[in-house]
Design a protein around this motif. Sequence first.
Motif, PDB file in Angstrom:
ATOM      1  N   GLU A  93       0.836  -1.210   0.000  1.00 30.01           N
ATOM      2  CA  GLU A  93       0.000   0.000   0.000  1.00 30.01           C
ATOM      3  C   GLU A  93       0.872   1.262   0.000  1.00 30.01           C
ATOM      4  OE1 GLU A  93      -4.089  -1.839   1.992  1.00 30.01           O
ATOM      5  OE2 GLU A  93      -2.634  -0.860   3.323  1.00 30.01           O
ATOM      6  N   ALA A  94       1.969   1.205   0.730  1.00 29.90           N
ATOM      7  CA  ALA A  94       2.887   2.364   0.748  1.00 29.90           C
ATOM      8  C   ALA A  94       3.553   2.539  -0.616  1.00 29.90           C
ATOM      9  CB  ALA A  94       3.928   2.186   1.846  1.00 29.90           C
ATOM     10  N   ALA A  95       3.915   1.419  -1.256  1.00 27.62           N
ATOM     11  CA  ALA A  95       4.578   1.501  -2.571  1.00 27.62           C
ATOM     12  C   ALA A  95       3.636   2.095  -3.621  1.00 27.62           C
ATOM     13  CB  ALA A  95       5.057   0.110  -3.010  1.00 27.62           C
ATOM     14  N   ALA A 114     -12.658  -2.686  -6.116  1.00 25.66           N
ATOM     15  CA  ALA A 114     -12.319  -1.312  -5.729  1.00 25.66           C
ATOM     16  C   ALA A 114     -13.414  -0.370  -6.231  1.00 25.66           C
ATOM     17  CB  ALA A 114     -10.953  -0.916  -6.304  1.00 25.66           C
ATOM     18  N   ASN A 115     -13.807  -0.537  -7.502  1.00 25.04           N
ATOM     19  CA  ASN A 115     -14.861   0.317  -8.061  1.00 25.04           C
ATOM     20  C   ASN A 115     -16.228  -0.013  -7.462  1.00 25.04           C
ATOM     21  OD1 ASN A 115     -13.229   1.864  -9.727  1.00 25.04           O
ATOM     22  ND2 ASN A 115     -13.333   0.394 -11.410  1.00 25.04           N
ATOM     23  N   GLY A 116     -16.434  -1.282  -7.146  1.00 23.68           N
ATOM     24  CA  GLY A 116     -17.711  -1.683  -6.561  1.00 23.68           C
ATOM     25  C   GLY A 116     -17.879  -1.162  -5.148  1.00 23.68           C
ATOM     26  N   GLY A 117     -16.769  -0.894  -4.479  1.00 27.68           N
ATOM     27  CA  GLY A 117     -16.837  -0.532  -3.064  1.00 27.68           C
ATOM     28  C   GLY A 117     -16.486   0.901  -2.746  1.00 27.68           C
ATOM     29  N   GLY A 238      -7.231   1.315  -9.455  1.00 24.58           N
ATOM     30  CA  GLY A 238      -6.330   0.672 -10.408  1.00 24.58           C
ATOM     31  C   GLY A 238      -6.276  -0.821 -10.165  1.00 24.58           C
ATOM     32  N   THR A 239      -5.569  -1.503 -11.069  1.00 21.77           N
ATOM     33  CA  THR A 239      -5.484  -2.962 -10.990  1.00 21.77           C
ATOM     34  C   THR A 239      -4.031  -3.420 -10.945  1.00 21.77           C
ATOM     35  OG1 THR A 239      -6.169  -5.028 -12.054  1.00 21.77           O
ATOM     36  CG2 THR A 239      -5.532  -3.238 -13.519  1.00 21.77           C
ATOM     37  N   LEU A 240      -3.804  -4.550 -10.292  1.00 23.86           N
ATOM     38  CA  LEU A 240      -2.511  -5.223 -10.380  1.00 23.86           C
ATOM     39  C   LEU A 240      -2.553  -6.247 -11.506  1.00 23.86           C
ATOM     40  CD1 LEU A 240      -2.008  -5.764  -6.537  1.00 23.86           C
ATOM     41  CD2 LEU A 240      -1.000  -3.962  -7.965  1.00 23.86           C
ATOM     42  N   GLY A 241      -3.680  -6.318 -12.183  1.00 24.20           N
ATOM     43  CA  GLY A 241      -3.912  -7.355 -13.198  1.00 24.20           C
ATOM     44  C   GLY A 241      -3.606  -6.939 -14.624  1.00 24.20           C
ATOM     45  N   GLY A 250      -6.542  -5.291  -6.838  1.00 24.53           N
ATOM     46  CA  GLY A 250      -6.844  -3.920  -7.216  1.00 24.53           C
ATOM     47  C   GLY A 250      -6.599  -3.003  -6.036  1.00 24.53           C
ATOM     48  N   PHE A 251      -6.761  -1.723  -6.281  1.00 30.94           N
ATOM     49  CA  PHE A 251      -6.515  -0.775  -5.202  1.00 30.94           C
ATOM     50  C   PHE A 251      -7.266   0.530  -5.438  1.00 30.94           C
ATOM     51  CE2 PHE A 251      -3.184  -0.483  -8.401  1.00 30.94           C
ATOM     52  CZ  PHE A 251      -3.213   0.858  -8.748  1.00 30.94           C
TER      53      PHE A 251
END
Length: 396
Positions: A93-95, A114-117, A238-241, A250-251
């Motif tokens: 999360e910090a990165a 992330a978008n849903g929430g 954003g996504t890690l995917g 995601g984040f």
Amino acid sequence: MYGEIKNFLDRELQSIEEAGLYKNERIITTPQSAVIKLNTGQEVLNFCANNYLGLSDHPRVVEAAKKAMDTHGYGMSSVRFICGTQDLHKELEAAISDYFQTEDTILYAACFDANGGVFEPLFTEEDAIISDSLNHASIIDGVRLCKAKRYRYANANMIELEKALQQAQDQRFRIIVTDGVFSMDGNVAPMDQICQLAEKYDALVMVDECHSAGVVGSTGHGVSELFNIYGKIDIYTGTLGKAFGGAIGGFTTGRKEIISLLRQRSRPYLFSNSIPPAVVGASLEVFKMLKDSDELHAKQQENVKYFRDKMLAAGFDIKPTQSAICAVMLYDAKLSQTFAEKMLNEGIYVTGFYYPVVPKDQARIRVQLSAAHEREHLDKAINAFIKVGKELGVIK
Ligand SMILES: *Cc1c(COP(=O)(O)O)cnc(C)c1O
């Protein structure tokens, strides 16, 4: 009592098939990469993955995933707030905050979550959400889960956005929501103008960076770098995917009060499992690599330019792109499918898109360029496009 619904489902499936909209899945037997093998034995060059930086099978990323499994185990067996937070999750999360130059970040199982929430914890029926008409399905679903008043503006149309902002002036809070890069055209949202309008009409700004982060901006850091609007965007998802390794995750990143409230109230975060240590460890390596060097992003950009210039020179109609996505316009739905099939016979894996995924009579082949592609891969794809294009009368 399955009988009646079974018949109904059979009919539904049949009608999807008859409309030519049935999605079949091709089976890959190798890691995701520039060169992949299918279960038919055919080896093809892959131009339809979101593997923008070529990290999906990168040795450093794979090694980091293995290492994190050795040190932190396989699964978390918990949501974050019970016992699903490791030191690695906080480091990631910090990165991400460091990468986007934001105050705080919250991880999700996917950007879809992330978008849903993101909306429901922040906005009520007193507020307004103003959304681009081409926004991703997960944004549309997230907005549906929230009682705020909804406004929609035509893709990147600032006149319509301004009108919506004027109409929403009586609401308590307003937020403008947009994809950073729109996945079917490859165009970038006009974030500079969006931020100006947000200031003029007192609105927050949220951008979904799934197709833009890692790609746009002078060193790939997304729309804030591209438009030099650091500090003006309140929420990024954003996504890690995609560019960042392509696994899963995601984040949401942005202002610290917003992220703190999401940790308390965002349902996909509270009620869904933590991302596994292997993915977190590998993602940490990805952000370290991107901090150390711009090499992958620079190569990716060079590949887009090379491909686009050669295709334009060959006479193809290409949408102006500012991202890793090149839309080769064919307009006719059937032609787009025939074209993609013939490309596969030439050893090039691309996908044809047509209505309703894109507007009627706007069928196209979407080509996604990656840092994993070498010049010889690009030349092979361009030559195949030219051969098939001539065969089908698309170019002379
Ligand atoms: C891919 C994508 C998502 C979904 O991301 P996942 O992490 O795969 O759930 C959300 N928004 C946009 C704009 C995307 O392109």
